[in-house]
Design a protein around this motif. Sequence first.
Motif, PDB file in Angstrom:
ATOM      1  N   ALA A 130     -21.564  -5.995  22.245  1.00  0.00           N
ATOM      2  CA  ALA A 130     -21.902  -5.605  20.879  1.00  0.00           C
ATOM      3  C   ALA A 130     -23.301  -5.016  20.806  1.00  0.00           C
ATOM      4  N   VAL A 131     -24.261  -5.662  21.484  1.00  0.00           N
ATOM      5  CA  VAL A 131     -25.631  -5.151  21.483  1.00  0.00           C
ATOM      6  C   VAL A 131     -25.686  -3.775  22.144  1.00  0.00           C
ATOM      7  N   ALA A 132     -24.963  -3.591  23.247  1.00  0.00           N
ATOM      8  CA  ALA A 132     -24.939  -2.294  23.915  1.00  0.00           C
ATOM      9  C   ALA A 132     -24.425  -1.208  22.968  1.00  0.00           C
ATOM     10  N   GLY A 133     -23.370  -1.509  22.225  1.00  0.00           N
ATOM     11  CA  GLY A 133     -22.837  -0.537  21.286  1.00  0.00           C
ATOM     12  C   GLY A 133     -23.790  -0.235  20.149  1.00  0.00           C
ATOM     13  N   LEU A 134     -24.481  -1.259  19.672  1.00  0.00           N
ATOM     14  CA  LEU A 134     -25.466  -1.056  18.608  1.00  0.00           C
ATOM     15  C   LEU A 134     -26.625  -0.195  19.081  1.00  0.00           C
ATOM     16  N   VAL A 135     -27.080  -0.444  20.297  1.00  0.00           N
ATOM     17  CA  VAL A 135     -28.163   0.369  20.851  1.00  0.00           C
ATOM     18  C   VAL A 135     -27.721   1.827  20.978  1.00  0.00           C
ATOM     19  N   ALA A 136     -26.521   2.042  21.511  1.00  0.00           N
ATOM     20  CA  ALA A 136     -26.056   3.403  21.748  1.00  0.00           C
ATOM     21  C   ALA A 136     -25.886   4.193  20.454  1.00  0.00           C
TER      22      ALA A 136
END
Length: 402
Positions: free
Chosen positions: A261-267
Amino acid sequence: MEATDVWTLASSALVLIMTPGLALFYGGLVRVRSVVNMMLFSVSAMGVVGVLWILFGYSMSVFGEGDGWFAGNPLRDFGLMNSDPGEFIGVGFGAVFAMITTALISGAIADRVGLGSWVLFAGVWATLVYFPVAAWVWGGGWIAQLGTWLGTPDVIDLAGGTAIHINAGAAALALALIVGKRHDFAPGAHRPHSIPLVTIGAALLWFGWIGFNAGLAGDAATAGLILVNTLGAPAAAILGWLATDALRGRKPGVIGAASGAVAGLVAITPAAANLAPGFALLLGLLAGAACAFAIEWKFRLGFDDSLDVVGLHLVAGVLGTVYLGFFAFDDGLFTGGDAGLLLVQVISVLGVVIYSFGASLLIALAVKLTTGLRVPAEVEERGIDAAIHGEEAYAFDQDQRA
């Protein structure tokens, strides 16, 4: 007060809660003997960066006449003594971004750095790296003007793919290299102590990210697009991470889902206002898969990025920023444009990576010469919380101890 000002004010509160959320996320990921230290890194970043932002950081983040290329004049409005109060909602919104950007870096140095060394690094880094880079991206600096200079579309960075995530990720790599590896650094040697804390922290981060991305949206249509993309990309990234683990024969877990989830938010941070929702889903899927692989490279390359700031924020930040060059509305290579947007997106990424890594390396070396940076080996072994802070994350009466 206009509706957009009310929304920006509310968004500032949403973003503010992200840093305590990060403290919970990071606190759950470390071992129980350094939870207090890890959480205090995030809270202390709020203190030191919040003060510096008001004193001179805001002035540095906005270029004025005759300021040159590096940053705004820090003495232009020291302490905001002469600012128009009508600007203060924007000032506050910028402050909470500066706080969490600096706090992100601390995840790279868990278990082995003292609070004083961290606070010194955080204050100098915010001054010499974050404030100038924010000026480059949002304050009229060279990144903001790159498209005009090259005759291409302008660089797209809605909420900080370069200024926040790439910036913090490159700094985290530099700091981790200078601090060095934990004495028992190896795959599986440092297991998260509290999955519930990680889950609560990730939930608060996602909650606040709505304001993070949409805080300056000027109309309902833009805000709606940003909202849908900020929901869709991390949702897809969860699936991308879990699917990647499954394909590698690994058991699915909450840590992987939360990290996805954090990776997607960052991207999606630089891209939420400039992608169709279908392309946002694809970006999230790619980010989840890419970051699931990327976090393993610290063991192959031999640098101890304790909580995967590099593997999540640098990797997903680069992916989301460059991805716009292919799929952004109208100007993407595959959506009606040419290679111009891709060119300026790549240049902005390279410029921030090179500057942030190099400057952060020098700052970390200076702090090491000043404070030693790392706690003594016996303190690291015994646990920083008890030795330095005199607090424990979970204090039980003696007769309750197992």
